[in-house]
Design a protein around this motif. Structure first.
Motif, short mmCIF file in Angstrom:
data_model
loop_
_atom_site.label_atom_id
_atom_site.label_comp_id
_atom_site.label_asym_id
_atom_site.label_seq_id
_atom_site.Cartn_x
_atom_site.Cartn_y
_atom_site.Cartn_z
N MET A 1 39.03 32.81 -23.09
CA MET A 1 38.20 32.05 -23.82
C MET A 1 37.08 32.50 -24.32
O MET A 1 36.33 32.64 -24.03
CB MET A 1 38.89 30.93 -23.34
CG MET A 1 37.08 30.02 -22.42
SD MET A 1 37.11 28.46 -22.15
CE MET A 1 39.36 28.62 -20.82
N GLY A 2 36.78 31.78 -25.91
CA GLY A 2 35.57 32.43 -26.66
C GLY A 2 35.30 30.81 -26.92
O GLY A 2 36.06 29.60 -27.40
N TYR A 3 34.13 30.73 -26.92
CA TYR A 3 32.99 29.15 -27.10
C TYR A 3 31.74 29.64 -27.45
O TYR A 3 31.66 31.09 -27.38
CB TYR A 3 33.70 28.30 -25.87
CG TYR A 3 33.07 28.83 -24.85
CD1 TYR A 3 31.39 29.01 -24.53
CD2 TYR A 3 33.93 28.55 -24.03
CE1 TYR A 3 31.32 28.72 -22.89
CE2 TYR A 3 33.45 29.23 -22.34
CZ TYR A 3 32.61 29.49 -21.94
OH TYR A 3 32.47 29.65 -20.79
N TYR A 4 31.56 28.26 -28.04
CA TYR A 4 29.46 28.37 -28.88
C TYR A 4 29.01 27.96 -27.28
O TYR A 4 29.29 26.31 -27.53
CB TYR A 4 29.20 28.35 -29.68
CG TYR A 4 30.29 29.08 -30.78
CD1 TYR A 4 29.14 30.84 -30.71
CD2 TYR A 4 30.85 29.55 -31.43
CE1 TYR A 4 30.08 31.33 -31.89
CE2 TYR A 4 31.48 30.72 -31.79
CZ TYR A 4 30.68 31.34 -32.54
OH TYR A 4 31.18 32.34 -33.18
N VAL A 5 27.41 28.34 -27.13
CA VAL A 5 26.74 27.23 -26.41
C VAL A 5 25.30 27.32 -26.57
O VAL A 5 24.86 28.51 -27.53
CB VAL A 5 26.49 28.07 -25.02
CG1 VAL A 5 25.29 27.91 -24.04
CG2 VAL A 5 28.00 28.46 -23.78
N THR A 6 25.00 26.26 -27.34
CA THR A 6 23.76 26.11 -27.70
C THR A 6 22.49 26.73 -26.76
O THR A 6 22.65 25.78 -25.58
CB THR A 6 23.73 24.61 -28.14
OG1 THR A 6 24.58 23.78 -29.42
CG2 THR A 6 22.13 24.44 -29.38
N VAL A 7 21.45 27.23 -27.50
CA VAL A 7 20.58 28.02 -26.75
C VAL A 7 19.11 26.85 -27.03
O VAL A 7 18.40 27.20 -26.80
CB VAL A 7 20.35 29.32 -26.76
CG1 VAL A 7 21.94 29.53 -25.84
CG2 VAL A 7 19.81 29.89 -28.27
N GLU A 8 19.63 26.84 -28.36
CA GLU A 8 17.94 25.60 -28.41
C GLU A 8 18.49 25.15 -29.83
O GLU A 8 19.28 25.62 -30.53
CB GLU A 8 16.79 26.57 -28.63
CG GLU A 8 16.85 27.83 -30.78
CD GLU A 8 15.67 28.56 -30.23
OE1 GLU A 8 14.11 28.41 -29.88
OE2 GLU A 8 15.55 29.42 -31.44
N PRO A 9 17.71 24.24 -30.63
CA PRO A 9 18.24 23.55 -32.00
C PRO A 9 18.48 24.30 -33.16
O PRO A 9 17.54 25.17 -33.12
CB PRO A 9 16.84 22.95 -31.65
CG PRO A 9 16.57 22.28 -30.89
CD PRO A 9 16.54 24.04 -30.36
N GLY A 10 19.65 24.41 -33.74
CA GLY A 10 20.16 25.09 -34.63
C GLY A 10 20.62 27.26 -34.01
O GLY A 10 20.71 27.53 -35.26
N VAL A 11 20.28 27.06 -33.42
CA VAL A 11 21.10 28.22 -32.32
C VAL A 11 22.47 28.57 -31.40
O VAL A 11 22.39 27.65 -30.25
CB VAL A 11 20.18 29.05 -32.01
CG1 VAL A 11 20.24 30.54 -31.42
CG2 VAL A 11 18.30 29.36 -32.99
N LYS A 12 23.76 29.07 -32.16
CA LYS A 12 23.93 29.18 -30.86
C LYS A 12 24.62 30.61 -30.37
O LYS A 12 24.34 31.75 -31.58
CB LYS A 12 25.85 29.05 -31.61
CG LYS A 12 25.08 26.73 -31.44
CD LYS A 12 26.34 26.55 -31.75
CE LYS A 12 27.26 26.97 -32.94
NZ LYS A 12 26.37 26.55 -34.67
N LEU A 13 24.63 30.79 -29.29
CA LEU A 13 25.49 31.79 -28.89
C LEU A 13 27.11 32.29 -28.25
O LEU A 13 27.20 30.72 -28.22
CB LEU A 13 24.64 33.02 -26.94
CG LEU A 13 23.07 33.23 -27.72
CD1 LEU A 13 22.59 33.11 -26.06
CD2 LEU A 13 22.82 33.29 -28.38
N TYR A 14 27.65 33.15 -28.77
CA TYR A 14 29.00 33.36 -28.82
C TYR A 14 29.04 33.47 -27.27
O TYR A 14 28.73 34.43 -27.15
CB TYR A 14 29.60 33.56 -29.25
CG TYR A 14 31.09 34.01 -29.65
CD1 TYR A 14 32.05 33.05 -29.83
CD2 TYR A 14 32.12 35.34 -28.43
CE1 TYR A 14 33.57 33.22 -29.65
CE2 TYR A 14 33.12 35.42 -28.46
CZ TYR A 14 34.16 34.81 -28.49
OH TYR A 14 35.05 34.83 -28.20
#
Length: 260
Positions: A1-14
């Motif tokens: 599965m693929g999803y996004y994780v927020t690492v700092e406000p306004g920045v998400k990593l796949y």
């Protein structure tokens, strides 16, 4: 599965997360200027053998957000820590290729190896990355003719023969990145050094490196082996900078044996 994780406000990593129910976890950090997709020939095999495989696209690359800033090794290592915290990972193997290896090393020193039980460095861009001359050439191309730069990267990457369709696929992986992030990492590889990080690694470490590597000289693998305690170096005699594909069967078997 693929999803996004927020690492700092306004920045998400796949994050690509395959076989998440497994207790044996491997976190993969790709090289510059690629994405988690470079590990396709690990993800095809290892999950079926009981491993959870997590591929993280760094900020600025692959499917992740592409902010204008945040491309130091410290920030990239902090991004990895944010993913580790959100996913509540523990007792995992951290695998880094090339610049991903440098980020993995900085993670080990900056975050005291949080959650990591084993470390694997593939053709790691450490303790130094690009020379000033190489960086200048790549930087000029990245800012003026990035497809040409990516073609040069592809041509120098592999020791073994690659087909034209494979070459085109690989080139496109690099072009998924933003131009500004591609350039920013070149500067990071030119300017940042990892000598002081190496003595802070205290987990079993596997160092694998292509003997014919034209990107990061094989001699640097010897230096890592000397400076990292509890490390072992395995040369790949039929590979350049892409042993994860060129000798994929050997690498996959070695990785499984090392992890257990």
């Amino acid at each position: 599965m693929g999803y996004y994780v927020t690492v700092e406000p306004g920045v998400k990593l796949y994050v690509e997360d395959i076989n998440p129910e497994s207790s044996k976890t491997i976190v993969f950090l790709h090289g510059w200027p690629l994405s988690h997709k470079q590990f396709e020939y690990q993800f095809n095999v290892l999950p079926n053998m009981g491993y959870r495989c997590i591929g993280i696209d760094w900020r600025g690359f692959g499917k992740s957000d592409k902010p204008i800033s945040g491309y130091s090794f410290d920030r990239l290592a902090d991004d990895v820590r944010a993913v580790v915290d959100v996913l509540q990972l523990d007792d995992f193997t951290l695998v880094g290729h090339s610049t991903g290896g440098a980020i993995a090393i900085r993670y080990m020193s900056r975050h005291h190896g949080y959650g990591v039980s084993n470390l694997v460095l593939i053709d790691a861009a450490a303790p130094i990355g690009f020379s000033a001359e190489t960086a200048a050439r790549f930087l000029d191309q990245a800012l003026n003719d990035r497809p040409k730069m990516m073609r040069e990267v592809t041509e120098n990457f592999f020791f073994q023969y690659i087909t034209e369709p494979f070459s085109e696929w690989f080139l496109q992986l690099g072009l998924e990145a933003a131009g500004w992030s591609t350039a920013a990492i070149i500067i990071t590889l030119r300017d940042e050094k990892l000598y002081s990080d190496l003595p802070q690694i205290h987990v079993p470490t596997l160092i694998v490196h292509g003997v014919h590597d034209k990107v990061i000289p094989f001699e640097q693998a010897h230096e890592l082996n000397q400076q990292i305690k509890h490390s072992q170096l395995v040369p790949f005699h039929y590979s350049g900078h892409g042993l994860f594909w060129e000798e994929r069967d050997k690498f996959n078997k070695l990785l499984r044996k090392f992890i257990g």
